[in-house]
Design an enzyme around this catalytic site. Structure first.
Site, short mmCIF file in Angstrom:
data_model
loop_
_atom_site.label_atom_id
_atom_site.label_comp_id
_atom_site.label_asym_id
_atom_site.label_seq_id
_atom_site.Cartn_x
_atom_site.Cartn_y
_atom_site.Cartn_z
N THR A 19 0.81 -1.24 0.00
CA THR A 19 0.00 0.00 0.00
C THR A 19 0.83 1.29 0.00
OG1 THR A 19 -0.13 0.05 2.41
CG2 THR A 19 -1.91 -1.12 1.26
N TRP A 20 2.14 1.17 -0.20
CA TRP A 20 2.96 2.39 -0.22
C TRP A 20 2.47 3.27 -1.36
CZ3 TRP A 20 8.98 2.69 -1.18
CH2 TRP A 20 9.45 3.92 -0.68
N ASP A 48 -0.42 -5.27 3.42
CA ASP A 48 0.70 -4.67 4.14
C ASP A 48 0.59 -3.15 4.09
OD1 ASP A 48 3.60 -4.80 5.24
OD2 ASP A 48 3.73 -3.40 3.56
N TYR A 53 3.13 5.38 5.52
CA TYR A 53 2.59 5.56 4.17
C TYR A 53 1.49 6.61 4.18
CZ TYR A 53 5.02 1.09 3.47
OH TYR A 53 5.96 0.09 3.44
N GLN A 161 10.63 -8.44 6.76
CA GLN A 161 10.18 -7.92 5.46
C GLN A 161 11.34 -7.17 4.83
OE1 GLN A 161 7.29 -4.36 4.22
NE2 GLN A 161 6.11 -6.08 5.02
N TYR A 189 9.49 -7.23 -0.34
CA TYR A 189 8.86 -5.97 -0.77
C TYR A 189 9.46 -5.47 -2.08
CZ TYR A 189 12.43 -2.78 1.52
OH TYR A 189 13.54 -2.09 1.90
P1 NAP Z 1 6.25 -2.77 -6.21
O1 NAP Z 1 5.12 -3.48 -5.61
O2 NAP Z 1 7.41 -3.57 -6.69
O3 NAP Z 1 5.75 -1.85 -7.43
C1 NAP Z 1 4.63 -1.01 -7.34
C2 NAP Z 1 4.55 -0.21 -8.63
O4 NAP Z 1 4.42 -1.11 -9.74
C3 NAP Z 1 3.34 0.71 -8.70
O5 NAP Z 1 3.75 1.87 -9.41
C4 NAP Z 1 2.32 -0.07 -9.52
O6 NAP Z 1 1.47 0.77 -10.28
C5 NAP Z 1 3.21 -0.86 -10.45
N1 NAP Z 1 2.62 -2.15 -10.80
C6 NAP Z 1 1.94 -3.00 -9.98
N2 NAP Z 1 1.58 -4.11 -10.66
C7 NAP Z 1 2.03 -3.95 -11.93
C8 NAP Z 1 1.96 -4.75 -13.10
N3 NAP Z 1 1.35 -5.95 -13.08
N4 NAP Z 1 2.51 -4.27 -14.25
C9 NAP Z 1 3.13 -3.06 -14.26
N5 NAP Z 1 3.24 -2.26 -13.19
C10 NAP Z 1 2.69 -2.72 -12.03
O7 NAP Z 1 6.86 -1.67 -5.23
P2 NAP Z 1 6.55 -1.15 -3.76
O8 NAP Z 1 5.24 -0.51 -3.67
O9 NAP Z 1 7.76 -0.39 -3.34
O10 NAP Z 1 6.57 -2.49 -2.87
C11 NAP Z 1 5.42 -3.23 -2.56
C12 NAP Z 1 4.98 -3.02 -1.13
O11 NAP Z 1 5.99 -3.45 -0.22
C13 NAP Z 1 4.75 -1.56 -0.75
O12 NAP Z 1 3.57 -1.03 -1.31
C14 NAP Z 1 4.79 -1.65 0.74
O13 NAP Z 1 3.57 -2.16 1.24
C15 NAP Z 1 5.94 -2.63 0.94
N6 NAP Z 1 7.26 -1.96 1.11
C16 NAP Z 1 7.88 -2.07 2.31
C17 NAP Z 1 9.10 -1.44 2.52
C18 NAP Z 1 9.78 -1.57 3.84
O14 NAP Z 1 10.72 -0.81 4.13
N7 NAP Z 1 9.36 -2.49 4.70
C19 NAP Z 1 9.70 -0.69 1.49
C20 NAP Z 1 9.06 -0.62 0.26
C21 NAP Z 1 7.85 -1.27 0.08
P3 NAP Z 1 -0.06 1.08 -9.87
O15 NAP Z 1 -0.08 1.37 -8.42
O16 NAP Z 1 -0.40 2.22 -10.74
O17 NAP Z 1 -0.89 -0.14 -10.21
#
Ligand code: NAP
Length: 276
Positions: A19-20, A48, A53, A161, A189
């Site tokens: 959900t970031w 998550d 966020y 994570q 993540y």
């Molecule tokens: P991610 O999930 O790797 O990528 C998200 C991005 O990819 C968004 O811009 C999304 O666009 C796009 N996307 C999603 N599905 C897609 C697909 N099938 N084809 C093309 N593009 C796609 O990156 P993230 O948000 O950094 O990581 C996921 C989650 O992990 C976060 O949301 C958060 O909950 C968690 N996280 C945790 C930490 C930590 O420090 N613990 C750090 C980073 C992330 P749209 O939204 O426009 O669909």
């Protein structure tokens, strides 16, 4: 659907939702909540989030998404390091519960390591669990030496994570084997590299074409092939949500994995844990 067993025996789906960037100013919160609900309908019932966020905004979006269906969801949130002390953690947790409109979190994580001693955070987490405000606790962005520092409390820690995707494979050298040895699942993540350059990489495109899939699905299948891993892609676009859910059906062949290894070499020595 692939499930991952937590140390206490509870099963959660291997593919959840992040959900970031949700709940930020100017974003379409209703559309974001609708995307998360679509994900729930498709079985991605682990969500998550974090107090960080959207400075609480993402938790409010999650509240809207899970209204009336709390029992379906395995809800994860995270505490800022500066709130992870004996005195501040209970207040941060209470604020998260209020924004999420729930009585209890299924899992509460330390977002990354800050100035508060780990032992103090663990004590605060354990107290919150004893009070019934959280069911389990875990950590995020901790490397092997940090996990070792937990000592006996490691057995009580539900997950770490960490950043894991084809462009950031360092954890494969030591962290993933360490967690597997201790029976602790890892949450990956940014599994699709935040939707950036990874998805335009030619090897991914070739493998995707071969499977009538997309590069994002190949990136997800890569992390999901490993037992004990939960991936939490974030998608606010409903087409992305559907695509990610369908990635569960993609099974990469040994030859695909070899091609991925040549394009994105696995680590041969210790690399410091990468984080975003
Ligand atoms: P991610 O999930 O790797 O990528 C998200 C991005 O990819 C968004 O811009 C999304 O666009 C796009 N996307 C999603 N599905 C897609 C697909 N099938 N084809 C093309 N593009 C796609 O990156 P993230 O948000 O950094 O990581 C996921 C989650 O992990 C976060 O949301 C958060 O909950 C968690 N996280 C945790 C930490 C930590 O420090 N613990 C750090 C980073 C992330 P749209 O939204 O426009 O669909």
């Amino acid at each position: 659907m692939a499930m991952v067993q937590l140390p206490d025996g509870t099963e959660v789906p291997a593919l959840g939702q992040g959900t970031w960037r949700m709940g930020e100013r100017g974003g379409d919160r209703r559309a974001q909540a609708a995307a998360l609900r679509l994900g729930l309908d498709l079985g991605m019932t682990l969500i998550d989030t974090a107090e960080m966020y959207g400075e609480g905004g993402a938790e409010e979006v999650v509240a809207e998404a899970i209204a009336g269906r709390r029992d379906e969801v395995f809800l994860v949130s995270k505490v800022y390091p500066h709130n992870a002390s004996r005195g501040r953690l209970p207040r941060a947790l209470e604020a998260s519960l209020k924004r999420l409109r729930v009585e209890r979190l299924d899992l509460y994580l330390l977002h990354w390591r800050g100035g508060v001693p780990l032992a103090e955070t663990v004590e605060a987490m354990q107290r919150a669990r004893a009070e019934g405000k959280i069911a389990r606790w875990g950590v995020s962005n901790l490397d092997v030496d940090d996990l070792e520092e937990l000592g006996p409390a490691l057995a009580d820690c539900t997950t770490d994570q960490v950043l894991w995707n084809l462009e950031a494979r360092g954890v494969e050298f030591d962290l993933l084997p360490f967690c597997a040895k201790h029976g602790m699942p890892v949450m990956a993540y940014s599994p699709i590299g935040q939707g950036g350059t990874l998805l335009r990489e030619s090897t991914l495109e070739v493998i995707a074409a071969r499977h009538d899939a997309t590069p994002a699905q190949v990136a997800l299948a890569f992390v999901l092939h490993r037992p004990g891993v939960i991936a939490i892609p974030k998608a606010a676009d409903p087409a992305h949500v559907r695509e990610n859910a369908a990635a569960r059906a993609l099974k990469l062949a040994v030859s695909d994995m070899k091609e991925l290894d040549s394009a994105f070499p696995p680590p041969r020595r210790k690399r410091p844990l990468e984080m975003i």
